[in-house]
Design a protein around this motif. Sequence first.
Motif, mmCIF file in Angstrom:
data_model
loop_
_atom_site.group_PDB
_atom_site.id
_atom_site.type_symbol
_atom_site.label_atom_id
_atom_site.label_comp_id
_atom_site.label_asym_id
_atom_site.label_seq_id
_atom_site.Cartn_x
_atom_site.Cartn_y
_atom_site.Cartn_z
ATOM 1 N N GLY A 90 -7.430 -5.945 -24.498
ATOM 2 C CA GLY A 90 -6.593 -6.036 -23.297
ATOM 3 C C GLY A 90 -5.765 -4.808 -22.974
ATOM 4 O O GLY A 90 -5.000 -4.825 -21.998
ATOM 5 N N GLY A 362 -8.199 -10.463 -16.163
ATOM 6 C CA GLY A 362 -7.624 -10.745 -17.469
ATOM 7 C C GLY A 362 -6.784 -12.002 -17.436
ATOM 8 O O GLY A 362 -6.227 -12.367 -16.394
ATOM 9 N N LEU A 365 -2.966 -11.266 -20.927
ATOM 10 C CA LEU A 365 -3.290 -10.068 -21.703
ATOM 11 C C LEU A 365 -2.108 -9.523 -22.502
ATOM 12 O O LEU A 365 -2.295 -8.934 -23.561
ATOM 13 C CB LEU A 365 -3.849 -8.979 -20.782
ATOM 14 C CG LEU A 365 -5.226 -9.286 -20.176
ATOM 15 C CD1 LEU A 365 -5.680 -8.147 -19.284
ATOM 16 C CD2 LEU A 365 -6.261 -9.554 -21.260
#
Length: 470
Positions: A90, A362, A365
Amino acid sequence: MIMPHHVAQQCVSDLTRINSDSPQAAEHQEHAVHSSVGLEKVVLVIQSQRNSYHARRGVQRKVEILQQAADLGQGVPVVLLLHELSEYEGVWSILPVLPHLSATYGQSASWFFFIEEGTRVTLAALLQVLHRYQVHEEWFLGKRLHDDEASIIHHYAFSEEPSSFGYPDPAAGWALSTPLLQRLAERIQREHLKSDFTIDLKHEIALYIWEEGNGPQLTAVPEFCTEPRDNCATTFTTYLPNCGDPVSKKEIFVAVKTCQKFHSERVPVVKATWEKDAGLLEYYSDVADASIPTISLGVPNTERGHCGKTFAILRRFLSKAVPKTDWLLIVDDDTLISLPRLRQLLRCYDPKEAVSLGERYGYSLVQKGYSYTTGGGGMVLSRPAVSRLISSGCSCYSDDAPDDMVLGRCFTSLRVPITHSPLFHQARPDDYSVTLISMQQAISFHKHWNIDPMAVYKHWLQDPHLRDEL
């Protein structure tokens, strides 16, 4: 020690409080005491990716920058590859890596400059730009983009006046002064983000920095360019590189997800636009319809999620029921896509690697969540990626679970990187900055809502000269 923000604001000169695009700002900058910064005070962060093709490009850019610095003789910058800063996938979302950057380089650096793998930097010109700004103040510099109308991908932010908020074009590079980066690094460790989702990184970073008016807005820097012109400190090549001849049509198996209620509404658009560019294509529905034809996978239609259907497609791709190909493309029935451009892009990737490619989003993250390829823009998977996924036993927790997020979670657990290309789009052209998408050779858009999909395909995606019979 990091100065509290309310104190820092009192200490900031009039320069930072003047709109950066105004004539007064230019005048103040002209009369400001210029900061003397050598390259040793600059940290360049290449927003590289873990996939082998992107990692190689990142290394090439780093070598090129360091060679240029050696030739220039004005100090040696720190050049970092983003994907190497942490094992955590991430870090591409930038915010999780700010504490590391602050702790490691906050005392020695004055500027942090973020670029794409394809961003070319002229270091002498970059230094000239940075000299205009006081290094002890908070600065957020970049090529300014703005929304022309309120956008779903930006949660309809600034809907009253969408163009009032600027965010950086990552291809041109963007810079943070050290005082700003240090404050952001401290803040990210003590505050929860308002949203768990990372959808459009450049806009979300600008919002986070702006902090509802408590932080700086983006200062537009004309020398941060995407197209070459005089005095540019940066230029950009392309997100669609030429890595050789496009992959053959016969190496991409295309799976279109549909359902009975859209057989007469959406499927005809696919047939009238991009179906003819596919070598191998099947429509998967909740019912078999010989007129299209569609294949029923024995999974009932769900209003959302489609995880059961997608996993059935993955298993079919590995079976002997369909021809064996290197690549699987899964799209929705309202995805508009350029298969010739996709074939050109796929030449850059090794089909023997586990590859998951598309527009990357994402989830959570900052709290060690996971990335995923968003489904509407098209999910491209190599055969090894599909094999590893299915053999791992990773599966849907329900048929209507969000397929793209489940795949992302599975791939993250298998350490298969989610590779991003900004040429895939989860939304319609109207939902993106015109400046940005006009510079791209887009691969896909998604949704027919309030648009003429045929016109969108023709304007943004059709390339008659790219079509061939391979």
